[in-house]
Design an enzyme around this catalytic site. Structure first.
Site, PDB file in Angstrom:
ATOM      1  N   ALA A 157       0.884  -1.292  -0.095  1.00 43.19           N
ATOM      2  CA  ALA A 157      -0.155   0.001   0.155  1.00 43.19           C
ATOM      3  C   ALA A 157       0.761   1.305  -0.047  1.00 43.19           C
ATOM      4  CB  ALA A 157      -1.005   0.096   1.198  1.00 43.19           C
ATOM      5  N   LYS A 158       0.149   2.241  -0.635  1.00 46.25           N
ATOM      6  CA  LYS A 158       1.207   3.706  -0.825  1.00 46.25           C
ATOM      7  C   LYS A 158       1.514   4.023   0.360  1.00 46.25           C
ATOM      8  CE  LYS A 158      -2.449   4.538  -4.135  1.00 46.25           C
ATOM      9  NZ  LYS A 158      -3.680   5.007  -4.303  1.00 46.25           N
ATOM     10  N   ARG A 159       0.752   3.721   1.423  1.00 46.45           N
ATOM     11  CA  ARG A 159       0.968   4.541   2.937  1.00 46.45           C
ATOM     12  C   ARG A 159       2.226   3.819   3.488  1.00 46.45           C
ATOM     13  NH1 ARG A 159      -3.810   2.684   2.524  1.00 46.45           N
ATOM     14  NH2 ARG A 159      -4.353   0.738   3.544  1.00 46.45           N
TER      15      ARG A 159
END
Ligand code: GLU
Length: 289
Positions: free
Chosen positions: A250-252
């Site tokens: 995930a990007k985060r």
């Protein structure tokens, strides 16, 4: 029938390798059958979507050599079409306005001894489903609200449903487990579930290629297809890419972006070729579940 697949990213950040993995598979499926590969920008969340991320998506796909067919579709330009679909569900009495804030819902869930859970956490406890008609009408006129599906009624109206997944075969739809999901967000006027279902049908998508993290959402999409008389595509929920720590990209979580790989001199077309052949870059693996 022309097979049509799509890549449907949300422009809320830069793409990472997991996106490339998904896009490569959707593109390969279309190209293997002389079909179409569409690009749809899922920008209903105007607060988080950014034009520079749209530019980034186009640049990343070009770098990977994944050319798309036809114009790019933007969900933000299709709001009246989603509103019309929602209206059809209103007429059938299968949706209701919800005035709850996140805090209201959290309080309600915390107070309940056994709050049922769906794939995205506790399901909506149904507070606004039971409002008296006069209260509902009064609040509707003045309070911001979302629209939720009345899941039990919708399931009863649709009857038993199935869909097919390339990896697991015939699946009996079980949308009930997701509870009264939001079809129109308070802040956005539509939700992911409604927009994606309407658009896949409108764009003639025959094959939905996406990660297994969205498997449970397909139960809801299958129900919406039945309620709105839309065709059901064939689904390909592929395993997710994970890092060597088993963590999702995930990007985060700060996974390297495709942009950073491009700037580091990685050959995008060679990378796409490797992914297409199932060869993953060092340090990445497929999640087992
Ligand atoms: N827009 C969604 C995302 O970026 C994907 C939608 C889909 O493939 O159905 O996670």
């Amino acid at each position: 029938m022309i097979r049509t697949s799509r890549f449907a990213p949300s422009p809320t950040g830069r793409l990472h390798l997991g996106h490339a993995w998904s896009a490569v598979q959707a593109h390969a499926l279309a190209r293997a059958s002389d079909g179409r590969f569409l690009l749809r920008i899922e920008d209903i969340d105007q607060g988080r979507s950014r034009p520079e991320h749209v530019e980034g998506i186009l640049a990343d796909l070009a770098w990977l050599g994944l050319e798309h067919d036809g114009p790019v579709a933007f969900q933000s330009q299709r709001m009246p079409i989603y509103a019309e679909a929602l209206d059809r569900l209103k007429v059938k009495g299968l949706v209701y306005p919800c005035f709850c804030t996140r805090a209201d819902i959290a309080r309600e869930v915390a107070a309940s001894a056994s709050a049922p859970h769906g794939s995205d956490g506790p399901v909506y406890p149904g507070t606004c489903r039971e409002l008296a008609p006069d209260v509902r009408a009064r609040r509707l006129a003045v309070e911001p609200h979302a629209w939720r599906i009345d899941m039990a009624r919708a399931v009863a109206a649709a009857g038993p449903l199935e869909w097919r997944d390339a990896h697991v075969g015939v699946v009996r739809a079980d949308p009930q487990g997701q509870g009264d999901v939001v079809l129109a967000r308070k802040d956005a006027g539509v939700s992911y579930h409604l927009a994606v279902t309407v658009d896949d049908a409108a764009q003639g998508v025959t094959d939905v290629v996406r990660g297994r993290d969205l498997f449970a959402a397909t139960h809801v999409h299958r129900l919406l297809q039945a309620l709105l008389d839309l065709p059901t595509p064939f689904y390909h929920h592929h395993p997710l890419l994970v890092g060597s720590d088993g963590e999702r990209l995930a990007k985060r979580h700060g996974a390297p972006t495709l942009e950073s790989m491009r700037l580091a001199g990685v050959d995008g077309r060679a990378l796409a070729g490797d992914l297409r052949a199932g060869r993953l870059p060092l340090g990445f693996a497929l999640a087992s579940a």
